[in-house]
Design an enzyme around this catalytic site. Sequence first.
Site, short mmCIF file in Angstrom:
data_model
loop_
_atom_site.label_atom_id
_atom_site.label_comp_id
_atom_site.label_asym_id
_atom_site.label_seq_id
_atom_site.Cartn_x
_atom_site.Cartn_y
_atom_site.Cartn_z
N LYS A 107 0.84 -1.19 0.00
CA LYS A 107 0.00 0.00 0.00
C LYS A 107 0.88 1.25 0.00
O LYS A 107 2.09 1.18 0.20
CB LYS A 107 -0.92 0.00 1.23
CG LYS A 107 -0.18 -0.02 2.56
CD LYS A 107 -1.15 -0.08 3.73
CE LYS A 107 -0.39 -0.07 5.06
NZ LYS A 107 -1.30 -0.03 6.22
N TYR A 147 13.93 32.23 2.00
CA TYR A 147 12.74 33.03 2.23
C TYR A 147 12.73 33.62 3.64
O TYR A 147 13.18 33.00 4.60
CB TYR A 147 11.48 32.16 2.05
CG TYR A 147 11.14 31.88 0.60
CD1 TYR A 147 10.81 32.92 -0.28
CD2 TYR A 147 11.13 30.58 0.13
CE1 TYR A 147 10.48 32.65 -1.60
CE2 TYR A 147 10.79 30.30 -1.20
CZ TYR A 147 10.47 31.35 -2.05
OH TYR A 147 10.16 31.09 -3.35
N MET A 174 9.88 24.94 -2.02
CA MET A 174 9.05 23.91 -2.63
C MET A 174 9.90 22.91 -3.41
O MET A 174 9.67 21.69 -3.34
CB MET A 174 8.02 24.53 -3.57
CG MET A 174 7.14 23.50 -4.27
SD MET A 174 5.96 24.21 -5.44
CE MET A 174 4.80 24.99 -4.30
#
Length: 815
Positions: free
Chosen positions: A483, A710, A759
């Site tokens: 799974k 950032y 990201m």
Amino acid sequence: MYNLQQIADIGNSKFIGGTNNKVRVFLNDSRALQSPVDTLFIALKTNRNNGHNYIPELIERGVRSFLIQQNEFDVSKFKNANVSFLISADPLKTIQTLAAYHRKQFTIPVIGITGSNGKTVVKEWLYQLLKTNFSICRSPKSYNSQIGVPLSVLNLNHTHTLAIFEAGISLPMEMDVLAEIISPTIGVFTSIGSAHDEGFASREQKINEKLKLISSCDKKIINGLHKHQLTPEILKQALIVSEFDDADLRTSYVNDTLELKGPAADHHFKIPFSDKASVLNTSTCAAVLMQMGFKENDIAQRILSLQPVALRLEIKNGINNALIINDYYNSDIDSIKIALNYLSQQNRRVRKIVIVSDLEQSGILANSLYKQLAELFSQNKIDLVVGIGKEISNHKPLFKSNSLFFADTQSFINQFKIINYQFSEASILLKGARSFGFENISRLLQLKSHDTVFEIDLNKLINNVNYYKSLVSSNVKLMCMVKAMGYGSGGAEIAKTLQHIGVNYLAVAYADEGVELRQSQITLPIMVMSPEEDALEDIINYQLEPEIYSFKVLNAFVKKLDALGITEPYPIHLKIDTGMHRLGFEEKDLENLISELKNFPQLKVRSVFSHLVGTDNAALDDFTNEQIRIFEKTYSAFELTLGYTVLKHICNSGGISRFKNAHYDMVRLGIGMYGIGVHEEEQSKLENVGSLITRISQIKQVDKAQTVGYNRNGKLEKDTTIATIPIGYADGFSRMLGNGNHGVYIAGKFCKTVGNICMDMCMVDITGMDCKEGDEVIIFENAEQINKMAAALNSISYEVLTNVSARVKRVYVQE
């Protein structure tokens, strides 16, 4: 080569059958069958498997000759099946005796290689160095075991003028058998290390056992040992190579040059490698050639042409939904046979394609060689052959009419846009000599992605499964959890490997995972643990087996069966809640459940199971034992009322090793299969399957007045060297790992993150390190690193693995 009666006479076995078949292929792995008519299947019984179980299937596939163990198989059932049997008290001993006899029919030089590390590399490099002078028979892959060695030696034929065989042992007395089979004239000892130490009383005993292979050789090359570790008998006609002062040839490496200092002269060889293992292995090979009479200048030229040895295949996703199998490091007929066998096992695509270069020199006439190659492709049902090179192109009439031929690799690449439609929905094997540059074809065919990859080692997966198999009795079945995309490793590819090694069941969380497996040609029974009502029709259409955990799910599934007109009993799995309090019927529900099941003849209970809460936590052992008690009470009631036996299972990975009294009929293997153990002792027996790897994109020098990332969160206390790497939270590298909370591994050093995780990328501190752009970066490659990352996330290893996002390319490697 031999007929069955000859094998029986040589190997002290009994021939039964009407046909004295000729045998050209000796096979002990039913999955590798290629040429049924002239194959002898050797049925071996081990602690983990029994080859006799595969005989009926092999008869259906056309095999007509079998070597079996006495009292293990009822041959009377096949008296009229045109099948012949050799019956032996010990089939392994029979095949070893035959191989020893076969070896004695040849007077060619034979190189026997042993040692702890480097055997396969030294064998392959000696092949590269000597193939222009000899027609060489060599061990396939790492065939160095009690069965691998005889299978290797039985490949010897009259065309060979040199043989190179490797031998590995894990217990005393094993080398006695292998030494008799190989009977080397030139003996090579590569190194000594810790591998298989547990099988010997001492390191000294292990050395002496390994040296039995070369004790009677005319010439011996021994690397990595002091002379005082060797007996006077071994020292006779031996050349000792090492870094030690007492060596006959003392090794050193400076500025791309291997130096072998001898008593009479020093020898210098430029080598194309710099890592310590390669330097050691090159020194062994150089010493072998010196002992064989090659001149220093000749050896030097040959060593410069050495190519890295690929000990494993790479499997990558390709364009047009193709699957790319990279094995483009050599192109001789023996390695092609092995690669074709692997390709035949990868029936995950509609078609099979082979792109192959000119074959390496083999001592066989070119027409006979390419005719043999064409026959191999025909036997393996290859749909499309692409031949690259002038020699194979000259023999194109031997191949199927739809085959494509190109003079060189660049010609293929230039025309690929015109013919690329022929390469869709296919498993594509790339098999080429290094000089043809097939890596350029691989880049052309594979899906494009960024530098971050999740490398999955399927050999380690197999080893882990075999470890857990060794903990359960032979009648206990194994259900493997695939799974969550195979715990991040890729559900279909993991399932294919598990199916290949013969596990009994697979389990997924949701129906769409099971559907994907069915579409990938997975035929094993698959349990769906969370059968959503909208997916019940898919479950039935794809022959998946639902976990039934509530009356609502039970009634919905029966209703769906009725709607589809299904009347034959359909397999289901009943989940009992013994203390997890997540899903499952409770004790108070059992009477009603049994009553309901009696009203549903269209259902067949395949298994009853439960889920243990804390098998990895000794403090919860009392609770675990109470769960086991409740479960035993429950399944007994089911079997008594249903009137038939069902499978019982409750143990997960931790339970397999810690609660052996609760193995029952089946166990469920999850995280342990991927290399994460429940305690230190178990962890030492497991190998991590997945390695998350990327590369440095850019390096910057940033002074302490600046910030990084950032919101200027990456505040610097000193002038800092910053490496930017292409992995971010969209890839599974969480924002929680930023600002020094965790890091990565570069050149073996832990480098902390600087600033926020972005990201698609992040920044790490590499101050004081000798790094360059493009250098490899390890996010994790072992269980310790995975667990450290989990700790930084205040989580567990499961989350680390399953968080690796789908956009990260999975690369599958297998020896």
